[in-house]
Scaffold this active site. Structure first.
Site, short mmCIF file in Angstrom:
data_model
loop_
_atom_site.label_atom_id
_atom_site.label_comp_id
_atom_site.label_asym_id
_atom_site.label_seq_id
_atom_site.Cartn_x
_atom_site.Cartn_y
_atom_site.Cartn_z
N ASP A 21 3.15 -1.39 -2.04
CA ASP A 21 2.84 -2.63 -1.32
C ASP A 21 3.70 -3.79 -1.82
O ASP A 21 4.10 -3.82 -2.98
CB ASP A 21 1.35 -2.94 -1.51
CG ASP A 21 0.82 -3.91 -0.46
OD1 ASP A 21 1.53 -4.18 0.52
OD2 ASP A 21 -0.32 -4.39 -0.64
N HIS A 38 11.50 -3.92 3.48
CA HIS A 38 11.21 -2.49 3.69
C HIS A 38 12.40 -1.63 3.28
O HIS A 38 12.24 -0.54 2.73
CB HIS A 38 10.83 -2.22 5.15
CG HIS A 38 9.49 -2.82 5.52
ND1 HIS A 38 8.37 -2.67 4.75
CD2 HIS A 38 9.10 -3.56 6.59
CE1 HIS A 38 7.34 -3.29 5.31
NE2 HIS A 38 7.76 -3.85 6.43
N LEU A 132 8.75 19.24 -7.54
CA LEU A 132 7.87 18.10 -7.25
C LEU A 132 7.38 18.23 -5.82
O LEU A 132 8.18 18.46 -4.91
CB LEU A 132 8.64 16.77 -7.40
CG LEU A 132 7.88 15.51 -6.99
CD1 LEU A 132 6.85 15.11 -8.05
CD2 LEU A 132 8.83 14.33 -6.75
C1 IPE Z 1 -1.33 -0.43 2.52
O1 IPE Z 1 -0.74 -1.67 2.51
C2 IPE Z 1 -0.53 0.52 3.38
C3 IPE Z 1 0.76 0.91 2.84
C4 IPE Z 1 1.26 0.57 1.68
C5 IPE Z 1 1.52 1.78 3.68
P1 IPE Z 1 -1.13 -2.81 3.55
O2 IPE Z 1 -0.27 -3.98 3.24
O3 IPE Z 1 -1.08 -2.28 4.93
O4 IPE Z 1 -2.66 -3.10 3.18
P2 IPE Z 1 -3.54 -4.40 3.31
O5 IPE Z 1 -3.45 -4.85 4.75
O6 IPE Z 1 -2.97 -5.42 2.39
O7 IPE Z 1 -4.92 -3.98 2.91
C1 IPE Z 2 4.11 -2.26 2.14
O1 IPE Z 2 4.60 -3.55 2.14
C2 IPE Z 2 4.78 -1.37 3.15
C3 IPE Z 2 3.98 -1.09 4.34
C4 IPE Z 2 2.72 -1.40 4.50
C5 IPE Z 2 4.64 -0.37 5.41
P1 IPE Z 2 4.01 -4.64 3.12
O2 IPE Z 2 4.78 -4.64 4.39
O3 IPE Z 2 2.54 -4.48 3.28
O4 IPE Z 2 4.33 -5.97 2.30
P2 IPE Z 2 3.39 -7.23 2.13
O5 IPE Z 2 2.07 -6.74 1.65
O6 IPE Z 2 3.30 -7.87 3.48
O7 IPE Z 2 4.11 -8.08 1.12
MG MG Z 3 0.96 -5.18 2.27
#
Ligand code: IPE
Ligand code: IPE
Ligand code: MG
Length: 252
Positions: A21, A38, A132
């Site tokens: 995240d 990303h 792995l």
């Molecule tokens: C969780 O992160 C999903 C992934 C890392 C793929 P999100 O950014 O979607 O989760 P919330 O919305 O903060 O709970």
């Molecule tokens: C995690 O990073 C990746 C996915 C959920 C695909 P985020 O896109 O949720 O990044 P933040 O949480 O908005 O910083």
């Molecule tokens: Mg996120």
């Protein structure tokens, strides 16, 4: 700098799961579009896979696209789907050579047929690799997984009295994969966000404020050091594990 001491004391989890995240915030902090985050996160993933192989981790599960992530702007959803396709095209041969077995957890139905085929081909190509096991959670939701498992059991005619915790585990997307020992969440959020809600029953949690693109091998080592100090009791007392250590083969 002494490299040796922390190395020797590390307990390596058999299975690490990661909620990757913070990509969006990483990009925003640099005044860049979310997709830049990303892409940086994807490059980091490559490094972390290699680090896990080096540390001797046997199972790595990564949360890359949740069932709720469809609710993001279409442009971001499309961008993430493109990244998955690109990663498979560019990294598959090398991952295969490194002995990585790719698995997918989640549902492929909603993906474009060409992307779906790419994922299925990658899984097929690497199925016998043993170094792995990398499970990619894509269009994955823990609740959806449990719904699928219940449907599966009903379709298979499993009688109610035959349903045990073991039976449920065998019908999840993660069938055959041991539960995660350690779940890492980057970017500081203290929530599960629908990830491995069944499998996480006794996982150790490690939450770091570091954003995913910055979570490097040293950050992983810090997580492993922290994990190494944990006393996993599984509802029992440490003493029970000490007493049984010789024959039980359970984690101490
Ligand atoms: C969780 O992160 C999903 C992934 C890392 C793929 P999100 O950014 O979607 O989760 P919330 O919305 O903060 O709970
Ligand atoms: C995690 O990073 C990746 C996915 C959920 C695909 P985020 O896109 O949720 O990044 P933040 O949480 O908005 O910083
Ligand atoms: Mg996120």
């Amino acid at each position: 700098m002494s490299e040796e001491a922390p190395h020797l004391e590390l307990k390596i989890p058999n299975h690490i799961a990661v909620i990757m995240d913070g990509n969006g915030r990483w990009a925003a902090a640099r005044g860049m579009p979310r997709m830049v985050g990303h892409r940086a996160g994807t490059e980091n993933l490559r490094r972390i896979i290699t680090a896990c192989v080096e540390f001797g981790v046997k199972y790595l599960t990564i949360y890359a696209f949740s069932t709720e992530n469809w609710g993001r702007p279409q442009e971001e959803v499309d961008g993430l789907m493109n990244i998955l396709a690109q990663v498979i095209e560019q990294e598959l041969a090398e991952l295969h050579q490194e002995g990585v077995q790719l698995r997918h957890i989640g549902r492929l139905e909603r993906l474009e047929p060409s992307l779906r085929q790419k994922v299925e081909a990658a899984v097929e190509m690497t199925r016998d690799n043993q170094r792995l096991v990398l499970s990619v959670a894509w269009n994955y939701g823990g609740r959806d997984e449990i719904v699928c498992a219940i449907r599966d059991m009903i379709r298979a005619g499993v009688p109610a009295e035959a349903v045990t915790e073991e039976t449920v585990s065998q019908h999840l997307f993660t069938a055959g994969i041991p539960d995660p020992d350690l779940i890492i969440r980057t970017s500081g959020e203290m929530r599960i966000s629908n990830f491995l809600i069944w499998q996480a029953a006794y996982s150790e949690w490690y939450v770091t404020p570091t954003l995913w693109p910055d979570f490097d091998k040293e950050a992983l080592r810090s997580a492993l050091e922290d994990y190494s100090k944990r006393d996993r009791r599984f509802g029992r007392l440490s003493k029970c594990f000490e007493d049984n250590a010789a024959h039980a083969g359970k984690p101490a």
